[in-house]
Design a protein around this motif. Structure first.
Motif, PDB file in Angstrom:
ATOM      1  N   ASP A   1      25.107 -36.135 -78.113  1.00 51.80           N
ATOM      2  CA  ASP A   1      24.778 -34.788 -77.661  1.00 51.80           C
ATOM      3  C   ASP A   1      23.304 -34.470 -77.895  1.00 51.80           C
ATOM      4  O   ASP A   1      22.623 -33.904 -77.039  1.00 51.80           O
ATOM      5  CB  ASP A   1      25.653 -33.751 -78.363  1.00 51.80           C
ATOM      6  CG  ASP A   1      27.107 -33.817 -77.900  1.00 51.80           C
ATOM      7  OD1 ASP A   1      27.353 -34.409 -76.829  1.00 51.80           O
ATOM      8  OD2 ASP A   1      27.977 -33.286 -78.612  1.00 51.80           O
ATOM      9  N   ALA A   2      22.829 -34.852 -79.080  1.00 47.98           N
ATOM     10  CA  ALA A   2      21.425 -34.592 -79.406  1.00 47.98           C
ATOM     11  C   ALA A   2      20.500 -35.408 -78.504  1.00 47.98           C
ATOM     12  O   ALA A   2      19.450 -34.918 -78.054  1.00 47.98           O
ATOM     13  CB  ALA A   2      21.152 -34.925 -80.873  1.00 47.98           C
ATOM     14  N   MET A   3      20.881 -36.650 -78.231  1.00 42.39           N
ATOM     15  CA  MET A   3      20.074 -37.513 -77.375  1.00 42.39           C
ATOM     16  C   MET A   3      20.032 -36.979 -75.931  1.00 42.39           C
ATOM     17  O   MET A   3      18.996 -37.024 -75.277  1.00 42.39           O
ATOM     18  CB  MET A   3      20.623 -38.935 -77.399  1.00 42.39           C
ATOM     19  CG  MET A   3      20.448 -39.661 -78.728  1.00 42.39           C
ATOM     20  SD  MET A   3      18.713 -40.029 -79.100  1.00 42.39           S
ATOM     21  CE  MET A   3      18.403 -41.339 -77.916  1.00 42.39           C
ATOM     22  N   ILE A   4      21.170 -36.505 -75.462  1.00 44.62           N
ATOM     23  CA  ILE A   4      21.220 -35.962 -74.106  1.00 44.62           C
ATOM     24  C   ILE A   4      20.322 -34.731 -74.002  1.00 44.62           C
ATOM     25  O   ILE A   4      19.583 -34.565 -73.029  1.00 44.62           O
ATOM     26  CB  ILE A   4      22.672 -35.635 -73.712  1.00 44.62           C
ATOM     27  CG1 ILE A   4      23.437 -36.947 -73.430  1.00 44.62           C
ATOM     28  CG2 ILE A   4      22.701 -34.723 -72.488  1.00 44.62           C
ATOM     29  CD1 ILE A   4      24.898 -36.761 -73.128  1.00 44.62           C
ATOM     30  N   ARG A   5      20.366 -33.871 -75.019  1.00 42.75           N
ATOM     31  CA  ARG A   5      19.486 -32.694 -75.015  1.00 42.75           C
ATOM     32  C   ARG A   5      18.019 -33.124 -75.063  1.00 42.75           C
ATOM     33  O   ARG A   5      17.161 -32.544 -74.401  1.00 42.75           O
ATOM     34  CB  ARG A   5      19.809 -31.784 -76.204  1.00 42.75           C
ATOM     35  CG  ARG A   5      21.128 -31.020 -76.079  1.00 42.75           C
ATOM     36  CD  ARG A   5      21.208 -29.912 -77.105  1.00 42.75           C
ATOM     37  NE  ARG A   5      21.161 -30.422 -78.469  1.00 42.75           N
ATOM     38  CZ  ARG A   5      22.233 -30.800 -79.166  1.00 42.75           C
ATOM     39  NH1 ARG A   5      23.432 -30.720 -78.617  1.00 42.75           N
ATOM     40  NH2 ARG A   5      22.114 -31.237 -80.403  1.00 42.75           N
ATOM     41  N   GLN A   6      17.731 -34.143 -75.854  1.00 44.67           N
ATOM     42  CA  GLN A   6      16.353 -34.607 -76.021  1.00 44.67           C
ATOM     43  C   GLN A   6      15.780 -35.173 -74.721  1.00 44.67           C
ATOM     44  O   GLN A   6      14.593 -34.965 -74.416  1.00 44.67           O
ATOM     45  CB  GLN A   6      16.302 -35.680 -77.116  1.00 44.67           C
ATOM     46  CG  GLN A   6      14.895 -36.227 -77.357  1.00 44.67           C
ATOM     47  CD  GLN A   6      14.880 -37.282 -78.460  1.00 44.67           C
ATOM     48  OE1 GLN A   6      15.850 -37.428 -79.215  1.00 44.67           O
ATOM     49  NE2 GLN A   6      13.799 -38.025 -78.562  1.00 44.67           N
ATOM     50  N   TYR A   7      16.624 -35.885 -73.971  1.00 46.11           N
ATOM     51  CA  TYR A   7      16.127 -36.579 -72.783  1.00 46.11           C
ATOM     52  C   TYR A   7      16.452 -35.861 -71.473  1.00 46.11           C
ATOM     53  O   TYR A   7      16.158 -36.393 -70.395  1.00 46.11           O
ATOM     54  CB  TYR A   7      16.647 -38.023 -72.755  1.00 46.11           C
ATOM     55  CG  TYR A   7      15.936 -38.883 -73.771  1.00 46.11           C
ATOM     56  CD1 TYR A   7      14.668 -39.404 -73.507  1.00 46.11           C
ATOM     57  CD2 TYR A   7      16.498 -39.127 -75.022  1.00 46.11           C
ATOM     58  CE1 TYR A   7      13.999 -40.156 -74.443  1.00 46.11           C
ATOM     59  CE2 TYR A   7      15.829 -39.889 -75.972  1.00 46.11           C
ATOM     60  CZ  TYR A   7      14.582 -40.405 -75.680  1.00 46.11           C
ATOM     61  OH  TYR A   7      13.916 -41.154 -76.614  1.00 46.11           O
ATOM     62  N   LEU A   8      17.024 -34.671 -71.549  1.00 44.20           N
ATOM     63  CA  LEU A   8      17.248 -33.889 -70.342  1.00 44.20           C
ATOM     64  C   LEU A   8      15.942 -33.610 -69.583  1.00 44.20           C
ATOM     65  O   LEU A   8      15.905 -33.715 -68.354  1.00 44.20           O
ATOM     66  CB  LEU A   8      17.957 -32.575 -70.689  1.00 44.20           C
ATOM     67  CG  LEU A   8      18.158 -31.593 -69.525  1.00 44.20           C
ATOM     68  CD1 LEU A   8      18.966 -32.235 -68.399  1.00 44.20           C
ATOM     69  CD2 LEU A   8      18.846 -30.319 -70.027  1.00 44.20           C
ATOM     70  N   PRO A   9      14.846 -33.283 -70.300  1.00 48.40           N
ATOM     71  CA  PRO A   9      13.579 -33.084 -69.576  1.00 48.40           C
ATOM     72  C   PRO A   9      13.135 -34.330 -68.805  1.00 48.40           C
ATOM     73  O   PRO A   9      12.526 -34.209 -67.737  1.00 48.40           O
ATOM     74  CB  PRO A   9      12.578 -32.741 -70.695  1.00 48.40           C
ATOM     75  CG  PRO A   9      13.430 -32.149 -71.782  1.00 48.40           C
ATOM     76  CD  PRO A   9      14.708 -32.931 -71.736  1.00 48.40           C
TER      77      PRO A   9
END
Length: 239
Positions: free
Chosen positions: A12-20
């Motif tokens: 979840d944290a990785m997805i938020r981090q790489y959404l940009p």
């Protein structure tokens, strides 16, 4: 990489981090596609690619995660576009016609042709030529396959390679030569088109931002970007 307290990958944290990253790749790709392609659709597919990257990534591969994820995200978007057959045959033909006209004029004139000269070469009124540029829109700058395939009918999306060539010395050498040729080609563009290509590819600005800087409409920047691509592809075919 981000991990939970239990030492597991925090997806979840990785997805938020790489959404940009997904959004940035989608915005770059949408600028080169017809208006019927939806940005949200590309982002959604790109998120699937990001999720797949998180599942498949291994630190032992020796590749940074962002590099690995970029390939997966872009690959997922291209797969979706390929399945949707986004670029019509008429658009592909128009793209090639413009490129050929530019190449003929450069050989004849010994310089980069004016926009009006390209229109005349295509037997079009200037307004009609500009409308055609808007419909075609700029596509990929250059493909290694262009150096050998000539005027084949291969689709645009088939030219994209997502494989990692970092371990192939010959591939790296070809890439260096290609980059050198591309730099030379960009420097030969008309001044305004050089500015546009620099802002778009070097400074990561979108068409709307470039339009604001140059004081013209976004559609005009789209036209000039498409024309720049045609010029560059014409020059790169001669290398």
């Amino acid at each position: 990489m981000t991990y939970t307290a239990k030492g597991q990958l925090d997806r979840d944290a990785m997805i938020r981090q790489y959404l940009p990253l997904v959004r940035r790749l989608a915005h770059h790709m949408i600028a080169k596609l017809p208006a019927n392609v939806e940005l949200d659709d590309l982002i959604q597919v790109g998120m699937i690619g990001l999720s797949e990257a998180l599942t498949r990534y291994e630190v032992a591969q020796g590749v940074q995660f962002e590099t690995f994820a970029t390939q997966r995200i872009r690959g997922a978007m291209l797969d979706e576009l390929r399945e949707s057959d986004w670029m019509s045959r008429s658009s592909r033909k128009s793209q090639k016609d413009i490129e050929k006209a530019v190449r003929r004029l450069e050989q004849k004139l010994g310089r980069s042709p004016l926009e009006s000269e390209i229109a005349v070469e295509l037997e079009l009124e200037l307004d009609d030529y500009q409308s055609l540029l808007s419909k075609v829109r700029g596509t990929q700058l250059v493909y290694l396959e262009d150096m050998s395939h000539g005027d084949d009918e291969e689709g645009f999306l088939e030219r994209h390679e997502t494989a990692d060539t970092s371990a192939d010395p010959m591939a790296m050498l070809r890439d260096q030569r290609l980059r050198s040729s591309l730099v030379t080609a960009i420097q030969s563009l008309p001044e305004r088109e050089q500015y546009i290509m620099g802002m778009y590819y070097e400074h990561d600005m979108n068409l709307k931002e470039i339009a604001a800087v140059l004081g013209v409409t976004e559609s005009r920047i789209c036209q000039l970007h498409s024309q720049s691509i045609a010029r560059l592809r014409a020059k790169m075919r001669s290398h």
